[in-house]
Design a protein around this motif. Structure first.
Motif, PDB file in Angstrom:
ATOM      1  N   UNK A   1       0.829  -1.199   0.000  1.00  0.00           N
ATOM      2  CA  UNK A   1       0.000   0.000   0.000  1.00  0.00           C
ATOM      3  C   UNK A   1       0.866   1.252   0.000  1.00  0.00           C
ATOM      4  N   UNK A   2       1.972   1.215   0.726  1.00  0.00           N
ATOM      5  CA  UNK A   2       2.890   2.357   0.751  1.00  0.00           C
ATOM      6  C   UNK A   2       3.470   2.600  -0.635  1.00  0.00           C
ATOM      7  N   UNK A   3       3.824   1.507  -1.321  1.00  0.00           N
ATOM      8  CA  UNK A   3       4.386   1.642  -2.667  1.00  0.00           C
ATOM      9  C   UNK A   3       3.376   2.290  -3.606  1.00  0.00           C
ATOM     10  N   UNK A   4       2.120   1.815  -3.553  1.00  0.00           N
ATOM     11  CA  UNK A   4       1.071   2.380  -4.404  1.00  0.00           C
ATOM     12  C   UNK A   4       0.851   3.848  -4.071  1.00  0.00           C
ATOM     13  N   UNK A   5       0.767   4.154  -2.788  1.00  0.00           N
ATOM     14  CA  UNK A   5       0.576   5.543  -2.365  1.00  0.00           C
ATOM     15  C   UNK A   5       1.746   6.414  -2.807  1.00  0.00           C
ATOM     16  N   UNK A   6       2.957   5.857  -2.735  1.00  0.00           N
ATOM     17  CA  UNK A   6       4.134   6.619  -3.149  1.00  0.00           C
ATOM     18  C   UNK A   6       4.092   6.989  -4.613  1.00  0.00           C
ATOM     19  N   UNK A   7       3.717   6.034  -5.458  1.00  0.00           N
ATOM     20  CA  UNK A   7       3.644   6.323  -6.890  1.00  0.00           C
ATOM     21  C   UNK A   7       2.532   7.324  -7.200  1.00  0.00           C
ATOM     22  N   UNK A   8       1.410   7.235  -6.470  1.00  0.00           N
ATOM     23  CA  UNK A   8       0.337   8.204  -6.674  1.00  0.00           C
ATOM     24  C   UNK A   8       0.779   9.603  -6.251  1.00  0.00           C
ATOM     25  N   UNK A   9       1.488   9.675  -5.142  1.00  0.00           N
ATOM     26  CA  UNK A   9       1.995  10.975  -4.680  1.00  0.00           C
ATOM     27  C   UNK A   9       2.977  11.555  -5.683  1.00  0.00           C
ATOM     28  N   UNK A  10       3.843  10.707  -6.193  1.00  0.00           N
ATOM     29  CA  UNK A  10       4.831  11.145  -7.191  1.00  0.00           C
ATOM     30  C   UNK A  10       4.123  11.689  -8.434  1.00  0.00           C
ATOM     31  N   UNK A  11       3.071  10.979  -8.878  1.00  0.00           N
ATOM     32  CA  UNK A  11       2.349  11.380 -10.087  1.00  0.00           C
ATOM     33  C   UNK A  11       1.536  12.653  -9.884  1.00  0.00           C
ATOM     34  N   UNK A  12       1.295  13.050  -8.635  1.00  0.00           N
ATOM     35  CA  UNK A  12       0.492  14.243  -8.377  1.00  0.00           C
ATOM     36  C   UNK A  12       1.267  15.536  -8.587  1.00  0.00           C
ATOM     37  N   UNK A  13       2.582  15.430  -8.742  1.00  0.00           N
ATOM     38  CA  UNK A  13       3.410  16.619  -8.914  1.00  0.00           C
ATOM     39  C   UNK A  13       3.640  16.903 -10.394  1.00  0.00           C
ATOM     40  N   UNK A  14       3.593  18.186 -10.723  1.00  0.00           N
ATOM     41  CA  UNK A  14       3.781  18.563 -12.123  1.00  0.00           C
ATOM     42  C   UNK A  14       5.204  18.290 -12.591  1.00  0.00           C
ATOM     43  N   UNK A  15       6.181  18.318 -11.675  1.00  0.00           N
ATOM     44  CA  UNK A  15       7.563  18.034 -12.050  1.00  0.00           C
ATOM     45  C   UNK A  15       7.795  16.553 -12.306  1.00  0.00           C
ATOM     46  N   UNK A  16       6.736  15.751 -12.218  1.00  0.00           N
ATOM     47  CA  UNK A  16       6.853  14.326 -12.522  1.00  0.00           C
ATOM     48  C   UNK A  16       7.468  14.112 -13.901  1.00  0.00           C
ATOM     49  N   UNK A  17       7.097  14.942 -14.874  1.00  0.00           N
ATOM     50  CA  UNK A  17       7.628  14.777 -16.230  1.00  0.00           C
ATOM     51  C   UNK A  17       9.133  14.950 -16.266  1.00  0.00           C
ATOM     52  N   UNK A  18       9.651  15.876 -15.471  1.00  0.00           N
ATOM     53  CA  UNK A  18      11.111  16.051 -15.436  1.00  0.00           C
ATOM     54  C   UNK A  18      11.768  14.839 -14.786  1.00  0.00           C
ATOM     55  N   UNK A  19      11.098  14.244 -13.788  1.00  0.00           N
ATOM     56  CA  UNK A  19      11.646  13.040 -13.171  1.00  0.00           C
ATOM     57  C   UNK A  19      11.691  11.876 -14.136  1.00  0.00           C
ATOM     58  N   UNK A  20      10.659  11.746 -14.966  1.00  0.00           N
ATOM     59  CA  UNK A  20      10.659  10.681 -15.976  1.00  0.00           C
ATOM     60  C   UNK A  20      11.761  10.924 -17.006  1.00  0.00           C
ATOM     61  N   UNK A  21      11.939  12.185 -17.388  1.00  0.00           N
ATOM     62  CA  UNK A  21      13.011  12.494 -18.347  1.00  0.00           C
ATOM     63  C   UNK A  21      14.376  12.158 -17.760  1.00  0.00           C
ATOM     64  N   UNK A  22      14.548  12.387 -16.452  1.00  0.00           N
ATOM     65  CA  UNK A  22      15.801  12.013 -15.797  1.00  0.00           C
ATOM     66  C   UNK A  22      15.973  10.502 -15.777  1.00  0.00           C
ATOM     67  N   UNK A  23      14.899   9.775 -15.485  1.00  0.00           N
ATOM     68  CA  UNK A  23      14.973   8.315 -15.445  1.00  0.00           C
ATOM     69  C   UNK A  23      15.324   7.744 -16.814  1.00  0.00           C
ATOM     70  N   UNK A  24      14.850   8.385 -17.879  1.00  0.00           N
ATOM     71  CA  UNK A  24      15.156   7.914 -19.231  1.00  0.00           C
ATOM     72  C   UNK A  24      16.660   7.936 -19.517  1.00  0.00           C
ATOM     73  N   UNK A  25      17.393   8.773 -18.802  1.00  0.00           N
ATOM     74  CA  UNK A  25      18.839   8.828 -19.009  1.00  0.00           C
ATOM     75  C   UNK A  25      19.537   7.582 -18.485  1.00  0.00           C
TER      76      UNK A  25
END
Length: 590
Positions: A323-347
């Motif tokens: 449940x913590x993992x699911x909540x964590x991903x939902x919290x992460x997705x709630x931020x607009x800077x999520x797209x920058x985090x995904x772009x960083x992960x793509x590296x």
């Protein structure tokens, strides 16, 4: 009670001061006028002294991490010299624990006091490394005696080594989140300029230790592997005490670290941005009603969202880690800077770095070890240059544009790597991928630890067989292709580290205080996921003639990360471009 006049306020203000301070401290009017207190230079001096303590602590942490990362690979080979099975299991375990444990570690940091999270992570990290080194030493020194007791002792030792090393890695992540992603923001007093300078300096320290620590460790390990285990244990014991003392000094010098994490910051500091966001979701009729009623509805919606998060957080701790993992991903997705985090992960989904995958390919293509070593050193130096360039560029163009410039520089330089696939000397040939075997050259079948962009730690390893790189003496091969490849990788390090610093600072400035841990934990998991995908692709395309396809795929992910960042810039509020200030740029996605 009648309101006090200005003269009464000024008199009361001075009466509360000591006699000596009354002469030097400005009047009440001075504070109304926004004048600085006379002791402001002392405050700045204190901040500088605190920064030095942070740098020293970070140097010790980074140096110990780099020595352990380098040494653990050597330990694994000496423990099982005839097989890489232990190394494979170790890498798989490390990758899985980071992927699944990132949100859990972050949630623990969020729900712990700052000093408790820092102290426990430092102590656990060093103690676990000491215990793991002790197990390795005992197994290497008394291997025959232990095996005489029974073959089961071998597997007990293997299990202890993997469990202790994986737990130590999780403690390292916890320390990174607690100190580098949370403490630093408070130490810099939420000032973007100070934050940029401090994070850039710490990254330069990381890159410096990445170059120098393996050299020192290699000299010790060359003397004796067993003595190397003793040396690492002694280093971590001393380092633990010193790091603990330094962080305690920092904690006592920065009052903001002693305060309870501000859970309500999301509602108070960014009201204007968030209220505007919610108002856009209200209907036209709702907006035309009484203003007080509209503001009340906005507040209710914000409070309702916050209560939902609190309720979810309580369920997380009540039921399960899943449940913590699911909540964590939902919290992460709630931020607009999520797209920058995904772009960083793509590296992370790239073979265009100086891990042993690319080094092995360079050797196959005829590049000598000395030249490869020079390229790696040059890449490290350019990374340091990029780290010091970051605060300067950010000051000129602002934080969001700095990230865009950095990612642009990276894919421009990496485009040379794509060109190298078709230059003379390239082995790229999808129609006859096994042609090198006719030249008595081996294929590329081993995956060796890659470097973590944010923490510089080994990510994921799935070696399938021993990596044997042989030259092809019966045929001269042009090194034009591999030279362009390595040159593009070296030059791209400037943009890589600038982009990493820019995106990391965006998360520091926009993620609310009580969610920094879980959001950064999810970011670590996302980075790990992309690295696992990279490893799977190398396993699926193991031959040197297929490496060109891996280069193209790697470039495609880097370019996709750049596209995602551009989308973020287009969707970001206008005030994000106000000299890079993100203080009021926090928004929760609807």
């Amino acid at each position: 009670m009648e309101p006090k006049t200005f003269d009464q306020k000024n008199s009361l203000y001075k009466d509360n001061l000591t006699p000596g301070a009354q002469k030097s401290v400005p009047s009440y009017q001075d504070h109304l006028d926004g004048k600085y207190l006379p002791d402001e230079p002392k405050k700045r001096s204190g901040i500088c002294g605190t920064s030095l303590l942070v740098y020293l602590s970070h140097f010790l942490t980074a140096w110990g991490d780099r020595m352990w990362i380098f040494a653990v690979g050597i330990f694994m080979v000496h423990i099982t010299p005839d097989s890489l099975q232990l190394t494979a299991i170790y890498g798989l375990t490390m990758g899985t624990t980071v992927l699944l444990g990132g949100p859990l570690i972050g949630d623990w940091v969020d729900n712990s006091t700052r000093i408790r999270a820092a102290r426990l992570s430092i102590v656990l990290q060093n103690v676990l490394v000491i215990l793991c080194a002790a197990v390795i030493y005992c197994f290497l020194m008394f291997k025959e005696d232990l095996l005489d007791i029974g073959e089961w002792t071998r597997y007990v030792a293997y299990t202890l080594i993997i469990v202790l090393a994986s737990a130590a890695n999780l403690a390292t992540i916890a320390n990174n989140i607690a100190v580098e992603k949370d403490w630093i923001v408070e130490i810099c007093e939420r000032n973007e300029e100070k934050l940029a300078t401090m994070t850039a300096t710490m990254r330069a320290i990381d890159l410096s230790t990445q170059i120098l620590a393996p050299i020192v460790t290699g000299q010790v390990m060359d003397w004796s592997v067993e003595n190397g285990a003793i040396f690492l244990s002694a280093w971590n014991l001393v380092s633990c005490v010193v790091e603990y003392f330094l962080l305690w000094q920092v904690y006592t010098k920065v009052p903001a670290l002693m305060k309870t994490k501000d859970v309500s910051r999301a509602k108070t500091a960014d009201d204007s941005s968030k209220i505007a966001k919610v108002k856009r979701t209200l209907s036209k009729d709702e907006l035309e009603t009484n203003l007080d009623e509209t503001d009340a509805r906005v507040s209710d919606r914000l409070l309702g969202r916050k209560n939902n998060k609190k309720s979810c957080s309580e369920k997380c701790r009540l039921f399960s880690g899943f449940t913590i993992i699911v909540y964590g991903w939902k919290t992460y997705a709630s931020y607009q800077v999520m797209l920058t985090g995904i772009s960083l992960a793509f590296l992370y989904m790239t073979v265009l770095g100086f891990d042993n995958i690319t080094v092995g390919y360079a050797k196959i293509q005829g590049m000598s070890e000395a030249i490869v070593g020079i390229c790696m050193g040059a890449a490290g130096l350019l990374g340091i240059v990029g780290s010091f360039m970051y605060p300067i560029v950010r000051r000129w163009v602002g934080l969001p544009r700095t990230g865009m410039i950095a990612l642009t520089l990276e894919w421009i330089f990496l485009s040379a790597c794509v060109v190298s696939v078709w230059l003379p000397g390239s082995s790229f040939d999808l129609e006859n991928p096994d042609k090198l075997e006719k030249l008595n050259c081996t294929n590329l079948t081993a995956i060796v630890p890659a470097d973590n962009i944010t923490t510089n730690q080994p990510l994921y390893t799935i070696p399938t067989e021993a990596l044997s790189i042989f030259a092809c003496p019966d045929k001269e091969v042009s090194i034009i292709s591999v030279s362009v490849l390595m040159g593009g990788i070296v030059a791209s390090r400037v943009g890589l580290w600038m982009a990493d610093l820019a995106i990391t600072q965006m998360f520091m400035e926009t993620v609310v205080e009580n969610e920094r841990g879980i959001v950064n934990g999810v970011q670590n998991s996302l980075n790990q996921l992309l690295d696992i995908i990279k490893s799977a692709l190398v396993i699926a395309l193991p031959l040197a003639p297929q490496f060109g396809l891996l280069i193209i795929l790697s470039f495609a992910f880097v370019y996709a990360g750049w596209i995602l960042y551009i989308i973020f810039l287009c969707r970001a509020p206008r005030d994000l471009f106000n000299r890079g200030r993100l203080d009021n740029g926090y928004e929760v996605m609807p």
